[in-house]
Design an enzyme around this catalytic site. Structure first.
Site, PDB file in Angstrom:
ATOM      1  N   HIS A 403       0.832  -1.236  -0.045  1.00  0.00           N
ATOM      2  CA  HIS A 403      -0.036  -0.092  -0.073  1.00  0.00           C
ATOM      3  C   HIS A 403       0.998   1.279   0.029  1.00  0.00           C
ATOM      4  O   HIS A 403       1.780   1.212   0.800  1.00  0.00           O
ATOM      5  CB  HIS A 403      -0.836   0.048   1.147  1.00  0.00           C
ATOM      6  CG  HIS A 403      -1.482   1.449   1.430  1.00  0.00           C
ATOM      7  ND1 HIS A 403      -1.606   2.075   2.316  1.00  0.00           N
ATOM      8  CD2 HIS A 403      -2.613   1.844   0.521  1.00  0.00           C
ATOM      9  CE1 HIS A 403      -2.402   3.198   2.291  1.00  0.00           C
ATOM     10  NE2 HIS A 403      -3.175   2.932   1.288  1.00  0.00           N
ATOM     11  N   SER A 404       0.570   2.142  -0.909  1.00  0.00           N
ATOM     12  CA  SER A 404       1.225   3.328  -0.909  1.00  0.00           C
ATOM     13  C   SER A 404       3.012   3.320  -0.985  1.00  0.00           C
ATOM     14  O   SER A 404       3.243   2.633  -1.880  1.00  0.00           O
ATOM     15  CB  SER A 404       1.029   4.272   0.185  1.00  0.00           C
ATOM     16  OG  SER A 404       1.430   5.702   0.148  1.00  0.00           O
ATOM     17  N   LEU A 405       3.652   3.912  -0.196  1.00  0.00           N
ATOM     18  CA  LEU A 405       5.000   3.815  -0.361  1.00  0.00           C
ATOM     19  C   LEU A 405       5.627   2.252  -0.043  1.00  0.00           C
ATOM     20  O   LEU A 405       6.394   1.732  -0.792  1.00  0.00           O
ATOM     21  CB  LEU A 405       5.731   4.373   0.830  1.00  0.00           C
ATOM     22  CG  LEU A 405       7.292   4.781   0.932  1.00  0.00           C
ATOM     23  CD1 LEU A 405       7.873   4.997  -0.554  1.00  0.00           C
ATOM     24  CD2 LEU A 405       7.786   5.282   1.871  1.00  0.00           C
ATOM     25  N   SER A 407       4.163  -0.351  -1.650  1.00  0.00           N
ATOM     26  CA  SER A 407       4.439  -0.951  -3.178  1.00  0.00           C
ATOM     27  C   SER A 407       5.586  -0.713  -3.866  1.00  0.00           C
ATOM     28  O   SER A 407       6.060  -1.220  -4.690  1.00  0.00           O
ATOM     29  CB  SER A 407       3.018  -0.268  -3.892  1.00  0.00           C
ATOM     30  OG  SER A 407       3.129   1.040  -4.071  1.00  0.00           O
ATOM     31  N   PHE A 543      -1.585  -1.130  -4.190  1.00  0.00           N
ATOM     32  CA  PHE A 543      -2.864  -0.460  -3.828  1.00  0.00           C
ATOM     33  C   PHE A 543      -2.534   0.880  -3.495  1.00  0.00           C
ATOM     34  O   PHE A 543      -1.674   1.272  -2.564  1.00  0.00           O
ATOM     35  CB  PHE A 543      -3.563  -0.955  -2.432  1.00  0.00           C
ATOM     36  CG  PHE A 543      -3.633  -2.670  -2.354  1.00  0.00           C
ATOM     37  CD1 PHE A 543      -4.328  -3.192  -3.571  1.00  0.00           C
ATOM     38  CD2 PHE A 543      -3.616  -3.223  -1.303  1.00  0.00           C
ATOM     39  CE1 PHE A 543      -4.614  -4.407  -3.603  1.00  0.00           C
ATOM     40  CE2 PHE A 543      -3.587  -4.518  -1.239  1.00  0.00           C
ATOM     41  CZ  PHE A 543      -4.198  -5.111  -2.377  1.00  0.00           C
TER      42      PHE A 543
END
Length: 750
Positions: A403-405, A407, A543
């Site tokens: 999720h976010s960073l 990923s 995500f």
């Protein structure tokens, strides 16, 4: 001897000396009429039957005042009393196991699943609680130590939870949730209840260890009173004044939501990596809590969309395990350094920035980037080995989600994985490494740094020039190298690595500019030694990911359509339309073609109503506009040709109609032109990054979110943990790899 008032219990556990002071004091105890039956199983903790001759029974404190030593009943009388109890309608209470969660200083007692409670009760009935027996619960993610009555997390760090075998409950003051009594006092309550049912004598009082009064009025009405004041020096008992609490017997009477349990079979394992900061959603919950929600949603989606496969026992479930790197990063002492330079004003905002936003800057620092990638890779490898140890029969695949960073961290790790030892890139990397690190001997390096006195330490550990460049501070410290020489060596190693990386990047840039218009996706990555994973991920899910933005900032404007991750063949970029952090990937592969991302179908099988309404209104407005313009053209042409002769006017009207019809025909064409891409968007070839399939998937916003995009921007970035549509896509793609499909294909799905 009759009941003459409320009993007095000690606050501690019952003493063995009180074993004889039991229900024998009730009327009829001498002839066995009122004695209770000894239960045949451990599901009935209390015992009210009189002990056999010469025996003592280790039971809770007496429920009767002024007890006297009574003659023991013979065994035959006890059995007769048991039959009498059964005839009087007494049924043993069925226990259920609970555990205590402390959140924000508040205790919440939550029930184990039916499956776990039965397993715990079975171990308890077999007497295993006398030994240190461990019972796995919650799908193997927690272990219950039966003797200590403690529940411990297996895969992550978490506070120990108290475990209790519960039969009696009272309603709490704050949230009206039922709270279980302690096991020892529950036995006292059950014993009093059994005697009251057997003798049909109610209005009995008990005193809890906290000197609170419980009155059993009848089987349907039992009340817990809190004392108004503490007892005085004369030892007076508390009264039943104050606000009463409802008392319930048995878990079936408290309306608790008890889950059935999880399937034992695990088909696939997914590691989930969080983004910046310790909180992962709008409620400031940790990655463990968010992944728990994600797992719960997946279980419900399996029951609704994979029902046939479950009934045929083709599938079990997917296990999701969280990977936490934030705590390791901020345990390096960087918070102390930041605190020294942080201004005192707006302290809460500055603390939030230091603890959250700065994680993105830390990742772009070579020093802390190494800490982050090491933590993520080592944690996933540790969890993988621990999972295999606890599930030796597991034969499924492994996927990763970020999720976010998180990923971006996973993407950089995956781009630096080695597909096979004999791979050409691997050989080139090995040769390059040998050329830098083997060029100089350890003795020459130490001599250059005025550290020749430490040569024996390196010779003892058989460290050559290549091994030296693999050493980290911890290794040098274990060798006994002091802090000063350690810093010199680490600085030398770091500077040499940066020089070599610069040469390799420039060479790669010249090579790519000559042979290919596509730069390497690893161009511009932070200089770090990316560890290798112990497995090859099946699919990578991103995500709310900023991967596209970071690649662009690093100088990677286009991705080669023939490029794929070395060890992972699947890649899905999932985002909310209002997510301010999310960026697309497909336009970097096909920049010349404009097309929309794949719309994730709603988990109920259709578009959301407001989206269908919006599309319908859009089509209607276009049709109205076209019809109106056509009518205006006809009217204008008729008006301009009105002075002509009637015959000519008639012919002109016919021509006008012909022209109008001819003008109307091309109008729908602009609408029909993009129809193929809308009807079959999955046919667009977006390269090999996801095996030729689409990469970008956009969620459907909720009706309330469509009113204001900016208002729900933050919620859009944190919505994935409880999104049924996101979870369903993850499950669908995972199970497609083993040949299992949805019961009913969703419209618009690939």
């Amino acid at each position: 001897m009759g009941w003459d008032g409320p009993p007095r219990s000690t606050a501690g556990p019952p003493r063995p000396e009180q074993a004889q002071q039991r229900a024998e004091a009730a009327p009829g105890a001498g002839n066995g009429a009122g004695s209770g039956a000894e239960p045949g199983s451990s599901a009935v903790p209390p015992r009210c039957a009189a002990p056999r001759a010469g025996e003592q029974r280790n039971r809770p404190t007496s429920i009767m005042s002024n007890p006297e030593q009574q003659p023991a009943l013979p065994s035959r009388a006890a059995h007769e009393a048991a039959e009498l109890d059964a005839g009087n309608g007494y049924e043993a209470v069925v226990p259920h196991w609970f555990y205590c969660k402390v959140t924000g200083g508040r205790e919440r007692w939550l029930p184990f699943s039916v499956q776990d409670s039965e397993r715990l009760e079975e171990a308890h009935s077999a007497g295993k609680d006398k030994a240190d027996v461990v019972v796995p619960t919650s799908g193997g993610r927690y272990d219950v130590h039966l003797k200590q009555r403690q529940c411990l997390a297996v895969f992550w760090e978490e506070e120990v939870s108290e475990v209790r075998r519960c039969t009696w409950f009272y309603k709490g003051d704050k949230d009206n949730k039922y709270v279980p009594y302690s096991e020892s006092f529950s036995e006292e309550l059950e014993e009093a209840y059994m005697v009251a049912v057997t003798l049909d004598e109610w209005k009995k009082k008990l005193e809890s260890p906290n000197r609170e009064v419980i009155i059993l009025h009848n089987p349907k009405l039992m009340v817990h009173y809190q004392p108004v004041a503490t007892s005085d020096d004369w030892g007076s008992t508390p009264t039943e004044q104050g606000r009463p609490r409802t008392v319930k017997r048995g878990v079936e009477n408290i309306a608790a939501e008890i889950p059935n349990g999880e399937p034992l079979q695990i088909d696939h394992l997914v590691f989930v990596v969080h983004g910046i900061g310790p909180a992962c959603d709008i409620r400031f919950r940790s990655i463990v809590q968010c992944v728990n929600d994600f797992r719960s949603v997946s279980l419900s989606m399996l029951q609704t969309h994979f029902k046939k496969a479950q009934e045929q026992e083709q599938i079990g479930r997917v296990e999701f395990l969280p990977v936490n790197w934030h705590s390791s990063l901020h345990s390096t002492g960087v918070d102390v350094d930041l605190e020294r330079i942080t201004l005192p004003s707006i302290s809460r905002l500055r603390h939030f920035i230091n603890d959250t936003i700065l994680d993105a800057f830390f990742y772009n620092s070579s020093t802390y980037c190494q800490t982050i990638v090491d933590t993520v890779a080592s944690e996933m490898n540790r969890l993988y080995l621990l999972f295999l140890q606890r599930n030796p029969d597991f034969k499924g695949g492994v996927s990763i989600a970020g999720h976010s960073l998180g990923s971006l961290i996973l993407f950089d790790l995956l781009t630096n994985q080695k597909a096979a030892p004999e791979d050409e890139h691997s050989r080139e990397g090995t040769e390059a490494t040998s050329s830098i690190r083997g060029a100089e001997e350890v003795s020459e390096i130490l001599k250059k740094l005025d550290l020749s006195e430490y040569c024996p330490a390196f010779e003892k550990e058989k460290i050559d020039g290549e091994a030296l460049f693999l050493c980290r501070e911890k290794n040098l410290e274990e060798m006994g190298i002091p802090l000063g020489p350690r810093m010199k060596l680490l600085h030398y190693i770091s500077s040499r690595k940066e020089m070599q990386d610069t040469k390799e990047l420039s060479a790669a840039g010249q090579h790519s500019s000559r042979d290919s218009p596509y730069p390497d996706v690893s161009l511009g990555q932070v200089s770090a030694n990316y560890p290798q994973l112990l497995y090859k991920p099946t699919i990578f899910f991103a995500f709310g990911s900023p991967i596209g933005m970071f690649l662009t900032v690093r100088g990677v404007k286009r991705i080669n359509p023939d490029y794929s991750l070395p060890t992972c063949k699947g890649f899905f970029n999932i985002f909310h339309p209002f997510d301010p952090v999310a960026y697309r990937i497909e336009p970097m592969i096909i920049p010349d073609l404009e097309f929309e991302p794949m719309l994730l179908p709603h988990h109920k099988g259709r578009k959301r109503m407001h989206l269908e309404l919006k599309e319908g209104l859009t089509r209607m407005s276009v049709d109205l506009k076209n019809n109106l313009l056509g009518s205006l053209r006809v009217a204008w042409q008729s008006f301009t040709r009105a002075p002509l002769a009637a015959v000519e006017g008639a012919s002109s009207e016919g021509e006008a109609e012909t022209e109008a019809s001819a003008e109307k025909q091309p109008d729908p064409k602009p609408e029909e032109a993009p129809a193929p891409s809308k009807e079959d968007p999955s046919l667009i070839n977006v390269g090999k990054l996801n095996g030729g399939n689409r990469i970008d998937y956009v969620l459907q916003e909720k009706p309330i979110e469509s009113f204001n995009e900016y208002l729900f921007a933050l919620q859009g970035h944190l919505c994935y943990w409880e999104s049924e549509d996101t979870v369903l896509l993850v499950l669908k793609e995972i199970y497609q790899t083993i040949g299992v499909t949805l019961d009913q294909p969703l419209p618009g799905s690939q």
